[in-house]
Design an enzyme around this catalytic site. Structure first.
Site, PDB file in Angstrom:
ATOM      1  N   LYS A   1      -4.767   5.410  14.569  1.00  0.00           N
ATOM      2  CA  LYS A   1      -4.853   4.746  13.263  1.00  0.00           C
ATOM      3  C   LYS A   1      -6.301   4.789  12.766  1.00  0.00           C
ATOM      4  CE  LYS A   1      -0.541   3.916  12.869  1.00  0.00           C
ATOM      5  NZ  LYS A   1       0.227   4.649  11.863  1.00  0.00           N
TER       6      LYS A   1
ATOM      7  N   SER B   1       6.815   9.006  12.241  1.00  0.00           N
ATOM      8  CA  SER B   1       5.769   8.849  11.224  1.00  0.00           C
ATOM      9  C   SER B   1       6.324   9.042   9.827  1.00  0.00           C
ATOM     10  CB  SER B   1       4.635   9.852  11.467  1.00  0.00           C
ATOM     11  OG  SER B   1       3.793   9.896  10.331  1.00  0.00           O
TER      12      SER B   1
ATOM     13  N   LYS C   1       0.839  -1.212   0.000  1.00  0.00           N
ATOM     14  CA  LYS C   1       0.000   0.000   0.000  1.00  0.00           C
ATOM     15  C   LYS C   1       0.870   1.257   0.000  1.00  0.00           C
ATOM     16  CE  LYS C   1      -2.790   0.636   3.689  1.00  0.00           C
ATOM     17  NZ  LYS C   1      -2.544   1.926   4.368  1.00  0.00           N
ATOM     18  N   SER C   2       1.896   1.282   0.831  1.00  0.00           N
ATOM     19  CA  SER C   2       2.756   2.472   0.913  1.00  0.00           C
ATOM     20  C   SER C   2       3.419   2.749  -0.430  1.00  0.00           C
ATOM     21  CB  SER C   2       3.848   2.257   1.963  1.00  0.00           C
ATOM     22  OG  SER C   2       3.287   2.126   3.235  1.00  0.00           O
TER      23      SER C   2
ATOM     24  N   ASP D   1       1.715  -1.364  11.755  1.00  0.00           N
ATOM     25  CA  ASP D   1       0.391  -1.819  11.320  1.00  0.00           C
ATOM     26  C   ASP D   1       0.121  -3.285  11.688  1.00  0.00           C
ATOM     27  OD1 ASP D   1      -0.175   0.653  10.263  1.00  0.00           O
ATOM     28  OD2 ASP D   1       0.549   0.143   8.259  1.00  0.00           O
TER      29      ASP D   1
ATOM     30  N   ARG E   1      -9.377  11.527  12.447  1.00  0.00           N
ATOM     31  CA  ARG E   1      -7.933  11.342  12.672  1.00  0.00           C
ATOM     32  C   ARG E   1      -7.191  12.679  12.644  1.00  0.00           C
ATOM     33  NH1 ARG E   1      -5.805   6.457   9.070  1.00  0.00           N
ATOM     34  NH2 ARG E   1      -4.001   6.751  10.456  1.00  0.00           N
TER      35      ARG E   1
HETATM   36  C1  S3P Z   1       2.458   4.645   6.203  1.00  0.00           C
HETATM   37  C2  S3P Z   1       2.975   4.961   7.425  1.00  0.00           C
HETATM   38  C3  S3P Z   1       2.409   4.492   8.697  1.00  0.00           C
HETATM   39  C4  S3P Z   1       1.434   3.329   8.504  1.00  0.00           C
HETATM   40  C5  S3P Z   1       0.514   3.545   7.347  1.00  0.00           C
HETATM   41  C6  S3P Z   1       1.299   3.735   6.062  1.00  0.00           C
HETATM   42  C7  S3P Z   1       3.091   5.188   4.987  1.00  0.00           C
HETATM   43  O1  S3P Z   1       1.701   5.561   9.306  1.00  0.00           O
HETATM   44  O2  S3P Z   1       0.695   3.115   9.681  1.00  0.00           O
HETATM   45  O3  S3P Z   1      -0.350   2.441   7.179  1.00  0.00           O
HETATM   46  O4  S3P Z   1       2.805   4.700   3.877  1.00  0.00           O
HETATM   47  O5  S3P Z   1       3.895   6.115   5.107  1.00  0.00           O
HETATM   48  P1  S3P Z   1       2.460   6.664  10.211  1.00  0.00           P
HETATM   49  O6  S3P Z   1       3.364   7.412   9.331  1.00  0.00           O
HETATM   50  O7  S3P Z   1       1.358   7.533  10.750  1.00  0.00           O
HETATM   51  O8  S3P Z   1       3.151   5.880  11.283  1.00  0.00           O
END
Ligand code: S3P
Length: 451
Positions: free
Chosen positions: A355, A175, A27-28, A328, A128
């Site tokens: 989250k 983050s 996903k990222s 996650d 959020r």
């Molecule tokens: C993500 C970072 C994480 C993760 C999210 C995806 C990203 O969040 O929980 O599902 O793609 O950069 P945080 O940056 O808030 O920790």
């Protein structure tokens, strides 16, 4: 905001999960590939893109801002970008659905270009905090006007800076979303924009920006902190991106195989980036039989096939420093802990409270419903594992990972576990039910499956 119809799903005690599974793309990386493609001039191709609701919302937002994005018949995505700073005002609000990553990264992109856009999301996303991203972006010159519950919530209007200013920003929370938003804003900002991260977080943005030809450097500072600096106004060059399988989705199948007797599952092409592999390391500490084979490089990320066999797990102490590399994965780690002998202490989970749901509370409530002994002490979750009674309905609070974690628990519980709403699974892992069922998991929407 649209009306949401709940759709329950039930998991029953199973055995003998088997086969080869390829979970969807990360996903990222999928969000980032679309965004960097949209900021390049020329054609970026993406194979293995996660076609989940979260990522499709980002694609729609980028199209509304002027990029051309199309899916070919062979599943390859073609992105024709506008170049850095080339977006236009969208005609309608940009709706990010359930996706925190999508909206926070796009806030970064919008912050440094003269574009005005209204940003919206579903009830979960509208609850959020966005202040963690907005604070640094406002320092760069962006303006934000919210009509949400509080000033740092969606929905609201983002007005990008006409003349953005570079900043050096130390992350107050670990983050990757905040880091990425600032670096993306830096692309259209004159001079050098820097982020200092005291604790490492996922580094896909840095890797991918390098691949797209950005001028980006990382420098190690004292006590392990890293400063990442990007030079603005450098043109990005399009490229071919291969998205590896998402370790955060593989996590559910891995734990399912471990806690279900007589199982042997192979998870193909799983990304093993060291900023993302905390769950696999922790499960191995717990005695999990996981072997990585066929390790190789795929477009700048290390991947491997993971062969996972049913295992007798034991409780462990998970240090807080590991949290960013498995942030996650705690809901499904709690499931593994519930099936392990002894106590598992997961330390330093404050970020779980912000989250898609308050995941610390949602996991605790779900464990209680399933009859698993546990407690929360400060920001730690402590689970006393053993036999799991189950026989419960668990509330998912619009959170895909809560839904998938408790369905996984249902595969090993004495009585079935129902999740009240499985629709959100489509945000990150649309074929979760089908893939697990094909491997032998008893998951069904039919309430009769509970008897
Ligand atoms: C993500 C970072 C994480 C993760 C999210 C995806 C990203 O969040 O929980 O599902 O793609 O950069 P945080 O940056 O808030 O920790």
């Amino acid at each position: 905001m649209s009306v949401h119809t709940k759709s329950p799903l039930t998991a029953c005690r199973s055995r003998g999960l088997a086969g080869n599974i390829r979970v969807p793309g990360d996903k990222s990386i999928s969000h980032r590939a679309l965004i960097l493609g949209a900021l390049s001039v020329g054609e970026t191709t993406i194979t293995g893109l996660l076609e989940g609701d979260d990522v499709l919302a980002t694609a729609d937002a980028l199209k509304a801002l002027g990029a051309s994005i199309e899916r070919g018949d062979d599943g390859t995505w073609h992105v024709h970008g506008t170049g850095v700073g080339g977006f236009q005002d969208p005609r309608a609000p940009l709706d990010f659905g359930n996706a925190g990553t999508g909206v926070r990264l796009m806030m970064g992109v919008l912050a440094s270009q003269p574009v005005t856009a209204r940003l919206t999301g579903d009830a979960s996303l509208s609850g959020r905090p966005m202040g963690r991203v907005l604070a640094p972006l406002q320092r760069m010159g962006a303006q934000w006007q919210s009509d949400g519950e509080t000033a740092d919530r969606l929905p609201g209007i983002m007005k990008g800076a006409e003349a953005p200013v570079p900043i050096t920003y130390t992350l107050p929370v670990a983050s990757a979303q905040v880091k990425t938003a600032i670096l993306l804003a830096g692309l259209n900002t004159p001079g050098i924009t820097s982020v200092i991260e005291p604790k490492p977080t996922r580094d896909h943005t840095e890797r991918m920006l390098k691949g797209f030809g950005a001028d980006i450097r990382s420098q190690t500072l004292e006590r392990g902190a890293v400063q990442i600096s990007v030079k603005g106004h450098v043109e990005l060059s399009p490229r071919a991106v291969q998205v590896p399988a998402d370790p955060s989705s593989a996590a559910f199948a891995i734990v399912a195989a471990l806690i279900t007797p007589d199982s042997e599952l192979t998870l193909c092409d799983v990304m093993l980036n060291p900023t993302r592999d905390g769950l696999v390391r922790t499960l191995i500490d717990m005695g999990a039989d996981i072997n990585s084979v066929n390790r190789r490089d795929a477009g700048g990320e290390e991947i491997a096939d993971l062969v996972v066999r049913s295992s007798k797990l034991r409780g462990v102490d998970v240090p807080p420093e590991r949290a960013p590399s498995m942030i996650d994965e705690y809901p499904v780690l709690a499931v593994a802990a519930a099936c392990a002998a002894g106590t598992t202490r997961m330390r330093g989970l404050a970020e779980l409270r912000v989250k898609e749901s308050d995941r610390l509370a949602a996991v605790a409530t779900g464990l209680a419903a399933a009859g698993v002994a546990h407690r929360i002490e400060g920001d730690d979750l402590i689970v006393d594992g053993g036999t799991v009674p189950g026989g419960a309905t668990v509330a998912t609070h619009m959170d895909h990972r809560i839904a998938m974690a408790f369905l996984t628990l249902g595969l090993a519980a004495e009585s079935p576990i129902t999740v009240d709403d499985a629709t959100m699974i489509a945000t990150s892992f649309p074929d979760f039910e089908t893939l697990l069922r094909n491997a032998g998991a008893q998951i069904s929407a039919d309430p009769e499956a509970r008897s």
